[in-house]
Design a protein around this motif. Structure first.
Motif, PDB file in Angstrom:
ATOM      1  N   LYS A  62       0.804  -1.222   0.000  1.00  0.00           N
ATOM      2  CA  LYS A  62       0.000   0.000   0.000  1.00  0.00           C
ATOM      3  C   LYS A  62       0.839   1.276   0.000  1.00  0.00           C
ATOM      4  CE  LYS A  62      -3.982  -2.200   0.479  1.00  0.00           C
ATOM      5  NZ  LYS A  62      -5.020  -2.193  -0.582  1.00  0.00           N
ATOM      6  N   GLY A  63       2.166   1.160  -0.067  1.00  0.00           N
ATOM      7  CA  GLY A  63       3.019   2.336   0.022  1.00  0.00           C
ATOM      8  C   GLY A  63       3.085   3.113  -1.284  1.00  0.00           C
ATOM      9  N   ASP A  64       4.052   4.029  -1.344  1.00  0.00           N
ATOM     10  CA  ASP A  64       4.244   4.807  -2.566  1.00  0.00           C
ATOM     11  C   ASP A  64       4.622   3.878  -3.721  1.00  0.00           C
ATOM     12  OD1 ASP A  64       3.690   7.235  -1.334  1.00  0.00           O
ATOM     13  OD2 ASP A  64       5.786   7.563  -0.771  1.00  0.00           O
ATOM     14  N   PRO A  65       4.170   4.191  -4.925  1.00  0.00           N
ATOM     15  CA  PRO A  65       4.353   3.269  -6.048  1.00  0.00           C
ATOM     16  C   PRO A  65       5.787   3.230  -6.564  1.00  0.00           C
ATOM     17  CG  PRO A  65       3.333   5.294  -6.792  1.00  0.00           C
ATOM     18  CD  PRO A  65       3.382   5.386  -5.297  1.00  0.00           C
ATOM     19  N   ILE A  66       6.112   2.102  -7.160  1.00  0.00           N
ATOM     20  CA  ILE A  66       7.348   1.917  -7.917  1.00  0.00           C
ATOM     21  C   ILE A  66       6.939   1.611  -9.357  1.00  0.00           C
ATOM     22  CG2 ILE A  66       9.380   0.467  -8.245  1.00  0.00           C
ATOM     23  CD1 ILE A  66       9.309  -0.095  -5.214  1.00  0.00           C
ATOM     24  N   VAL A  67       7.567   2.274 -10.310  1.00  0.00           N
ATOM     25  CA  VAL A  67       7.284   2.050 -11.724  1.00  0.00           C
ATOM     26  C   VAL A  67       8.555   1.528 -12.382  1.00  0.00           C
ATOM     27  CG1 VAL A  67       6.646   3.126 -13.912  1.00  0.00           C
ATOM     28  CG2 VAL A  67       5.497   3.818 -11.798  1.00  0.00           C
ATOM     29  N   ASN A  84       7.603  -8.714  -8.097  1.00  0.00           N
ATOM     30  CA  ASN A  84       6.969  -9.405  -6.974  1.00  0.00           C
ATOM     31  C   ASN A  84       7.806  -9.284  -5.703  1.00  0.00           C
ATOM     32  OD1 ASN A  84       4.643 -10.352  -8.259  1.00  0.00           O
ATOM     33  ND2 ASN A  84       5.680 -12.162  -9.052  1.00  0.00           N
ATOM     34  N   ALA A  85       9.117  -9.428  -5.848  1.00  0.00           N
ATOM     35  CA  ALA A  85       9.997  -9.360  -4.676  1.00  0.00           C
ATOM     36  C   ALA A  85      10.005  -7.973  -4.061  1.00  0.00           C
ATOM     37  CB  ALA A  85      11.414  -9.783  -5.075  1.00  0.00           C
ATOM     38  N   LEU A  86      10.096  -6.929  -4.892  1.00  0.00           N
ATOM     39  CA  LEU A  86      10.121  -5.567  -4.363  1.00  0.00           C
ATOM     40  C   LEU A  86       8.794  -5.208  -3.688  1.00  0.00           C
ATOM     41  CD1 LEU A  86      11.986  -3.681  -7.242  1.00  0.00           C
ATOM     42  CD2 LEU A  86      12.902  -4.373  -5.011  1.00  0.00           C
ATOM     43  N   ALA A  87       7.686  -5.641  -4.280  1.00  0.00           N
ATOM     44  CA  ALA A  87       6.379  -5.372  -3.666  1.00  0.00           C
ATOM     45  C   ALA A  87       6.293  -6.022  -2.291  1.00  0.00           C
ATOM     46  CB  ALA A  87       5.261  -5.866  -4.572  1.00  0.00           C
ATOM     47  N   ARG A  88       6.815  -7.230  -2.169  1.00  0.00           N
ATOM     48  CA  ARG A  88       6.756  -7.951  -0.898  1.00  0.00           C
ATOM     49  C   ARG A  88       7.712  -7.348   0.136  1.00  0.00           C
ATOM     50  NH1 ARG A  88       8.371 -12.168  -2.746  1.00  0.00           N
ATOM     51  NH2 ARG A  88      10.478 -12.300  -1.913  1.00  0.00           N
ATOM     52  N   VAL A 307      18.354  -1.997  -4.416  1.00  0.00           N
ATOM     53  CA  VAL A 307      17.153  -1.167  -4.472  1.00  0.00           C
ATOM     54  C   VAL A 307      16.513  -1.045  -3.092  1.00  0.00           C
ATOM     55  CG1 VAL A 307      14.810  -1.006  -5.407  1.00  0.00           C
ATOM     56  CG2 VAL A 307      16.718  -1.643  -6.905  1.00  0.00           C
ATOM     57  N   VAL A 308      16.381  -2.164  -2.395  1.00  0.00           N
ATOM     58  CA  VAL A 308      15.746  -2.151  -1.072  1.00  0.00           C
ATOM     59  C   VAL A 308      16.548  -1.286  -0.109  1.00  0.00           C
ATOM     60  CG1 VAL A 308      15.194  -3.573   0.941  1.00  0.00           C
ATOM     61  CG2 VAL A 308      14.577  -4.357  -1.354  1.00  0.00           C
ATOM     62  N   LYS A 309      17.869  -1.413  -0.114  1.00  0.00           N
ATOM     63  CA  LYS A 309      18.711  -0.610   0.780  1.00  0.00           C
ATOM     64  C   LYS A 309      18.528   0.876   0.491  1.00  0.00           C
ATOM     65  CE  LYS A 309      23.530  -0.097   2.311  1.00  0.00           C
ATOM     66  NZ  LYS A 309      23.673   1.341   2.031  1.00  0.00           N
ATOM     67  N   PHE A 310      18.539   1.240  -0.784  1.00  0.00           N
ATOM     68  CA  PHE A 310      18.386   2.646  -1.176  1.00  0.00           C
ATOM     69  C   PHE A 310      17.037   3.209  -0.742  1.00  0.00           C
ATOM     70  CE2 PHE A 310      16.850   5.638  -4.513  1.00  0.00           C
ATOM     71  CZ  PHE A 310      17.785   6.664  -4.339  1.00  0.00           C
ATOM     72  N   LEU A 311      15.971   2.447  -0.966  1.00  0.00           N
ATOM     73  CA  LEU A 311      14.635   2.963  -0.692  1.00  0.00           C
ATOM     74  C   LEU A 311      14.287   2.911   0.801  1.00  0.00           C
ATOM     75  CD1 LEU A 311      12.620   1.598  -3.749  1.00  0.00           C
ATOM     76  CD2 LEU A 311      13.549   3.887  -3.375  1.00  0.00           C
ATOM     77  N   GLN A 312      15.013   2.119   1.565  1.00  0.00           N
ATOM     78  CA  GLN A 312      14.751   2.091   3.004  1.00  0.00           C
ATOM     79  C   GLN A 312      15.558   3.127   3.775  1.00  0.00           C
ATOM     80  OE1 GLN A 312      15.370  -2.054   4.104  1.00  0.00           O
ATOM     81  NE2 GLN A 312      13.179  -2.513   3.882  1.00  0.00           N
TER      82      GLN A 312
END
Length: 316
Positions: A62-67, A84-88, A307-312
């Motif tokens: 439900k967070g901000d979208p990724i395109v 799928n992995a990034l959404a999860r 990607v996860v590290k950057f966005l967190q």
């Protein structure tokens, strides 16, 4: 994988691409959003309605979208497992797009970064996507960079993968791929195996051929296989894909965060272009992954980790 943060101060003299000395003019273009404007003085190009696949972890993201925007000859299918992995992992919905002339999206002239950017901007507006993270590989990388520079308010941050904001010749492989795909259509193969045999002289690596052949489809039962993408249009557009629509970082910058991911075995983001990246994107960070140009498919786990590290990470 090593991660290096870069914050390069502007050089004293303005950077100009040797091919161009003209400046880019901004004028009002597409609506609705106020930030959707063309970087040409002429009227806006015809926008096409892009096909997409939503990865939202069964409605829990439900967070901000990724395109996510694929590269040349790719499609939204390329980003299915990563989406799928990034959404999860991030609890953020991921919209994997088909650009014009790719996948299930309409075919339309021209195929330039202006057109690609306007299409994605229209997609963001149509779906009400704000504070988005734009991720693009290769052709998609230049698309998200162009969007960020011309309309900084269209996104929260960008992640370009293995491409740089410069005019640079495409790898000689891409014209060969296009030639091989044209030969496949002339051969009118009935099976994937037959198509693979025709394509092999033009694309030696099996994974690359498998990637290109994902674009094959059978128009009707018993018919020969054909590419669902317009090979002729894309072949004629290879020069446009080598260009970048912004020339002078003294005139335009994206001052929000940007993560550049490059393959260490690829030539598309050399050390020599890092100062140019730093001038267009002064808050950019760099992550190197031990891969070739096809970073996401070659090293998906390392890509997802970066990607996860950057966005967190929290904003400064």
């Amino acid at each position: 994988m090593r991660s290096v943060q870069k914050s390069i101060q502007p050089l004293c003299a303005p950077f100009l691409h040797p091919k161009h000395t003209t400046r880019i003019q901004l004028s009002c273009a597409t609506q609705p959003p106020l930030w959707a404007r063309s970087f040409h003085a002429s009227a806006s190009l015809r926008v096409v309605d892009l096909a997409y696949r939503l990865h939202d972890d069964q409605g829990k993201a439900k967070g901000d979208p990724i395109v996510m925007i694929h590269g040349l000859f790719g499609s939204k299918r390329n980003n299915q497992s990563v989406g799928n992995a990034l959404a999860r992992l991030l609890a953020r919905p991921v919209y994997a797009l088909d650009t014009r002339n790719h996948g299930e999206s309409p075919h339309s002239h021209p195929h330039t970064y202006t057109a690609l950017a306007e299409d994605v901007e229209a997609f963001l507006a149509k779906h009400g996507l704000r504070n988005a993270t734009l991720i693009g590989h290769s052709m998609g990388a230049k698309t998200v960079m162009a969007m960020a520079l011309r309309n900084p308010d269209c996104c929260a941050n960008i992640i370009p993968v293995d491409n740089a904001p410069v005019d640079a010749a495409l790898s000689s492989d891409f014209p060969k791929f296009a030639q091989g795909m044209q030969q496949v259509e002339k051969a009118q193969p009935k099976t994937q195996r037959q198509a693979d045999g025709v394509l092999e002289p033009y694309a030696k690596d099996l994974p690359v051929r498998q990637f290109l052949l994902t674009n094959l489809a059978r128009p009707e039962p018993g018919a020969a296989l054909k590419f669902r993408i317009p090979i002729g249009t894309l072949s004629k557009s290879l020069g446009h894909m080598a260009d970048f629509p912004f020339r002078n970082p003294d005139e335009v910058q994206f001052t929000k965060r940007a993560l550049f991911i490059r393959g260490t075995k690829s030539h598309y983001v050399s050390d020599e272009v890092l100062p140019i990246i730093g001038r267009f994107f002064p808050r950019f960070e760099l992550v190197d992954i031990d891969a070739g140009h096809w970073v996401i498919s070659e090293k998906p786990d390392e890509f997802i980790q970066a990607v996860v590290k950057f966005l967190q990470e929290k904003e400064d």
